[in-house]
Design a protein around this motif. Sequence first.
Motif, PDB file in Angstrom:
ATOM      1  N   ARG A 165       0.826  -1.211   0.000  1.00 51.41           N
ATOM      2  CA  ARG A 165       0.000   0.000   0.000  1.00 51.41           C
ATOM      3  C   ARG A 165       0.854   1.252   0.000  1.00 51.41           C
ATOM      4  NH1 ARG A 165      -4.949  -1.963   3.723  1.00 51.41           N
ATOM      5  NH2 ARG A 165      -6.352  -2.478   2.013  1.00 51.41           N
ATOM      6  N   THR A 172     -13.617 -16.626   7.015  1.00 52.21           N
ATOM      7  CA  THR A 172     -13.459 -15.261   6.504  1.00 52.21           C
ATOM      8  C   THR A 172     -14.723 -14.860   5.761  1.00 52.21           C
ATOM      9  OG1 THR A 172     -11.969 -13.794   5.288  1.00 52.21           O
ATOM     10  CG2 THR A 172     -12.425 -15.930   4.282  1.00 52.21           C
ATOM     11  N   SER A 173     -14.911 -13.577   5.598  1.00 49.50           N
ATOM     12  CA  SER A 173     -16.044 -13.087   4.804  1.00 49.50           C
ATOM     13  C   SER A 173     -15.830 -13.444   3.343  1.00 49.50           C
ATOM     14  CB  SER A 173     -16.167 -11.573   4.941  1.00 49.50           C
ATOM     15  OG  SER A 173     -16.260 -11.202   6.298  1.00 49.50           O
ATOM     16  N   ALA A 185     -11.730  -9.562  -4.970  1.00 50.60           N
ATOM     17  CA  ALA A 185     -12.184  -8.383  -4.214  1.00 50.60           C
ATOM     18  C   ALA A 185     -11.112  -7.955  -3.221  1.00 50.60           C
ATOM     19  CB  ALA A 185     -13.500  -8.687  -3.493  1.00 50.60           C
ATOM     20  N   LYS A 186     -10.540  -8.921  -2.519  1.00 50.74           N
ATOM     21  CA  LYS A 186      -9.492  -8.614  -1.541  1.00 50.74           C
ATOM     22  C   LYS A 186      -8.266  -7.994  -2.229  1.00 50.74           C
ATOM     23  CE  LYS A 186      -8.575 -11.915   1.503  1.00 50.74           C
ATOM     24  NZ  LYS A 186      -8.584 -11.344   2.858  1.00 50.74           N
ATOM     25  N   ASN A 211      -8.803  -4.498  -3.261  1.00 48.69           N
ATOM     26  CA  ASN A 211      -8.757  -3.558  -2.135  1.00 48.69           C
ATOM     27  C   ASN A 211      -7.345  -3.361  -1.607  1.00 48.69           C
ATOM     28  OD1 ASN A 211     -11.500  -2.990  -2.134  1.00 48.69           O
ATOM     29  ND2 ASN A 211     -11.975  -4.749  -0.839  1.00 48.69           N
ATOM     30  N   MET A 212      -6.505  -4.379  -1.784  1.00 49.07           N
ATOM     31  CA  MET A 212      -5.109  -4.229  -1.349  1.00 49.07           C
ATOM     32  C   MET A 212      -4.339  -3.336  -2.313  1.00 49.07           C
ATOM     33  SD  MET A 212      -4.206  -8.153  -0.354  1.00 49.07           S
ATOM     34  CE  MET A 212      -5.339  -9.092   0.670  1.00 49.07           C
ATOM     35  N   GLN A 239      -5.653  -1.532  -4.986  1.00 50.65           N
ATOM     36  CA  GLN A 239      -6.412  -0.356  -5.431  1.00 50.65           C
ATOM     37  C   GLN A 239      -5.984   0.122  -6.822  1.00 50.65           C
ATOM     38  OE1 GLN A 239      -5.899   1.342  -1.153  1.00 50.65           O
ATOM     39  NE2 GLN A 239      -7.605   2.427  -2.072  1.00 50.65           N
ATOM     40  N   ALA A 256     -20.301  -2.477   2.402  1.00 50.43           N
ATOM     41  CA  ALA A 256     -19.168  -2.665   1.473  1.00 50.43           C
ATOM     42  C   ALA A 256     -19.355  -1.779   0.247  1.00 50.43           C
ATOM     43  CB  ALA A 256     -19.052  -4.131   1.065  1.00 50.43           C
ATOM     44  N   ARG A 273     -15.491  -6.841  10.850  1.00 55.48           N
ATOM     45  CA  ARG A 273     -14.987  -8.094  10.315  1.00 55.48           C
ATOM     46  C   ARG A 273     -15.007  -8.074   8.785  1.00 55.48           C
ATOM     47  NH1 ARG A 273     -14.359 -13.495  12.099  1.00 55.48           N
ATOM     48  NH2 ARG A 273     -13.089 -14.349  10.407  1.00 55.48           N
ATOM     49  N   MET A 274     -16.094  -7.576   8.209  1.00 54.47           N
ATOM     50  CA  MET A 274     -16.189  -7.473   6.750  1.00 54.47           C
ATOM     51  C   MET A 274     -15.072  -6.598   6.210  1.00 54.47           C
ATOM     52  SD  MET A 274     -17.201  -5.134   4.275  1.00 54.47           S
ATOM     53  CE  MET A 274     -18.234  -3.912   5.097  1.00 54.47           C
ATOM     54  N   GLU A 290     -12.187  -5.859   7.568  1.00 53.26           N
ATOM     55  CA  GLU A 290     -10.892  -6.514   7.751  1.00 53.26           C
ATOM     56  C   GLU A 290     -10.735  -7.654   6.744  1.00 53.26           C
ATOM     57  OE1 GLU A 290     -10.300  -7.447  11.938  1.00 53.26           O
ATOM     58  OE2 GLU A 290      -8.975  -9.091  11.332  1.00 53.26           O
ATOM     59  N   ASP A 291     -11.750  -8.499   6.628  1.00 51.99           N
ATOM     60  CA  ASP A 291     -11.654  -9.686   5.765  1.00 51.99           C
ATOM     61  C   ASP A 291     -11.504  -9.307   4.295  1.00 51.99           C
ATOM     62  OD1 ASP A 291     -11.797 -11.461   7.850  1.00 51.99           O
ATOM     63  OD2 ASP A 291     -13.906 -11.969   7.558  1.00 51.99           O
ATOM     64  N   LEU A 292     -12.197  -8.258   3.867  1.00 44.81           N
ATOM     65  CA  LEU A 292     -12.105  -7.852   2.455  1.00 44.81           C
ATOM     66  C   LEU A 292     -10.993  -6.832   2.230  1.00 44.81           C
ATOM     67  CD1 LEU A 292     -15.807  -7.689   1.213  1.00 44.81           C
ATOM     68  CD2 LEU A 292     -14.195  -9.598   1.200  1.00 44.81           C
ATOM     69  N   ASN A 293     -10.234  -6.542   3.282  1.00 47.64           N
ATOM     70  CA  ASN A 293      -9.099  -5.614   3.164  1.00 47.64           C
ATOM     71  C   ASN A 293      -9.512  -4.242   2.662  1.00 47.64           C
ATOM     72  OD1 ASN A 293      -8.113  -8.576   2.197  1.00 47.64           O
ATOM     73  ND2 ASN A 293      -6.683  -7.664   3.614  1.00 47.64           N
ATOM     74  N   LEU A 294     -10.705  -3.811   3.062  1.00 47.68           N
ATOM     75  CA  LEU A 294     -11.121  -2.467   2.668  1.00 47.68           C
ATOM     76  C   LEU A 294     -10.267  -1.440   3.415  1.00 47.68           C
ATOM     77  CD1 LEU A 294     -14.920  -3.177   2.595  1.00 47.68           C
ATOM     78  CD2 LEU A 294     -13.642  -2.202   0.694  1.00 47.68           C
ATOM     79  N   PRO A 295      -9.768  -0.426   2.712  1.00 48.87           N
ATOM     80  CA  PRO A 295      -8.860   0.526   3.354  1.00 48.87           C
ATOM     81  C   PRO A 295      -9.610   1.590   4.146  1.00 48.87           C
ATOM     82  CG  PRO A 295      -9.051   1.006   1.009  1.00 48.87           C
ATOM     83  CD  PRO A 295      -9.928  -0.179   1.270  1.00 48.87           C
TER      84      PRO A 295
END
Lengths: 287, 287
Positions: free
Chosen positions: A11, A106-107, A136-137, A140-141, A143, B136, B162-163, B165-170
Amino acid sequence: MRTLDNIVELRQLVAGWRHRSETVGFVPTMGNLHAGHLALVDDARNNADRVVVSIFVNPMQFGPGEDLEAYPRTLKADQEKLVEAGVDLLFAPDVASIYPRGEENTSTVAVPSALTDVLCGRDRPGHFRGVATVVAKLFNMVQPDVAVFGEKDWQQLQVIRRMTEDLNLPVKVLGSPTMRETDGLATSSRNQYLSEEERQRAPLLYQVLQQVSTALSRDRGSLEAALAAGRQRLEEAGFEVDYLEARDRDTLGPPGEGPINVFGAARLGKARLIDNLAVPAPGKAPA
Amino acid sequence: MRTLDNIVELRQLVAGWRHRSETVGFVPTMGNLHAGHLALVDDARNNADRVVVSIFVNPMQFGPGEDLEAYPRTLKADQEKLVEAGVDLLFAPDVASIYPRGEENTSTVAVPSALTDVLCGRDRPGHFRGVATVVAKLFNMVQPDVAVFGEKDWQQLQVIRRMTEDLNLPVKVLGSPTMRETDGLATSSRNQYLSEEERQRAPLLYQVLQQVSTALSRDRGSLEAALAAGRQRLEEAGFEVDYLEARDRDTLGPPGEGPINVFGAARLGKARLIDNLAVPAPGKAPA
């Protein structure tokens, strides 16, 4: 080229680019890179200032009895190819970085079943949930502004397009035409599971798709007959056919008035080969 | 304050702020704003340069027979409150903007069932999938640095943490302490469903949570007895108790060695009230 395995440094590096108003192209892969992947890298480079490639063999998208352990891992060779291709950053995380609590805990992202329960999804339950979740992950990592996926995995491409659109991810998803060997076989990491003799027979899948596609472009009424003939040719050549189907290219529903692709998946020896081909609009020459 | 109903303009405005290195705080709401929401806005303002509030009554998180249609919609009054609170942008999309193909035909985010199938999730199947999905989506539309949610809806807060964190949303997710009326009742839009007489009785839920919490802080062995007594007090006062439970505050699993909250949900007349309270560590004064 930098190689990073952790999200924080990834990031930071990408944020630095963004700060200088550089755009970011992204090519997620499972490694074992071949010319097909490098074509995706070229597409990313042509659409962004910086190119990030990820290598991650995603356990969530493998089913029981699939080739998760056997999947070829060739990081050193992959790095050399990516350096040569002018990639800026290779992101190669381990499983614990992506699924710190385990991939069962995990979600997850579920795309509507109309896209995920047909074709490869019928034989591989949970596969596309694994694909949608990890992409999706990764989006988001990293971007990225744009991300590039191969049209060989057409259903995967449609699942990712839909996931991106439905979750409003600010990423433009590009499809890249299937790269083929000189004899027509779609380039794939799984081709190396073929024996020399099987490799000789393997292009038949593409030939059958061409045959069905040509028949359909002339006469959509010939669909069932063309598919039956194609399936028979494959089976007579020793392929175990998972499916051979024509579907709407965008919805993956039954073929209707809209553009159609022909989709095939078949096992040959240890390899499961998949491929697909657009049906030219009536009166147009086949691709 | 700008009010926008479409995603393109929203993104343009936020991109302008980002370009000037301004940070963005976000408070997603379903509107019908009260002092509790405005406290969330204050928290957002204290953690970011710009504050975006969304108002969207999310059909995906309502079950059949729930109060989707009856849910109070008070945009004009909400706007006035947000202007006064110094909010920069109100995002108030319609259902078609959020679910262009309908809320039954879209990708969804599922958080592990350990968090979603207990407490409110047991009585409201699909509720937290609806919450996780819309949050999300809103996070991806607004792309905030921080987002603020009320601790009154503790389970929702944990699901969103949790969502994210799990989806790595910034996005940094902040919880904001429950705002209460002078008699202890947790501030909520659904309180207005109470008759005047019910409103007098409503603070009993909080009193029971306090009683259980105090008992537990003295002696964790008293759990079952304290919950049974609390439930009886509520039922005798005409509450229909959905649940009264103590759980690990973070995992929402059975109470163990870690920090515990007491959770209650009960119907009183037309209103379904929920509340929760931290159990002070042994020897500490109750909150």
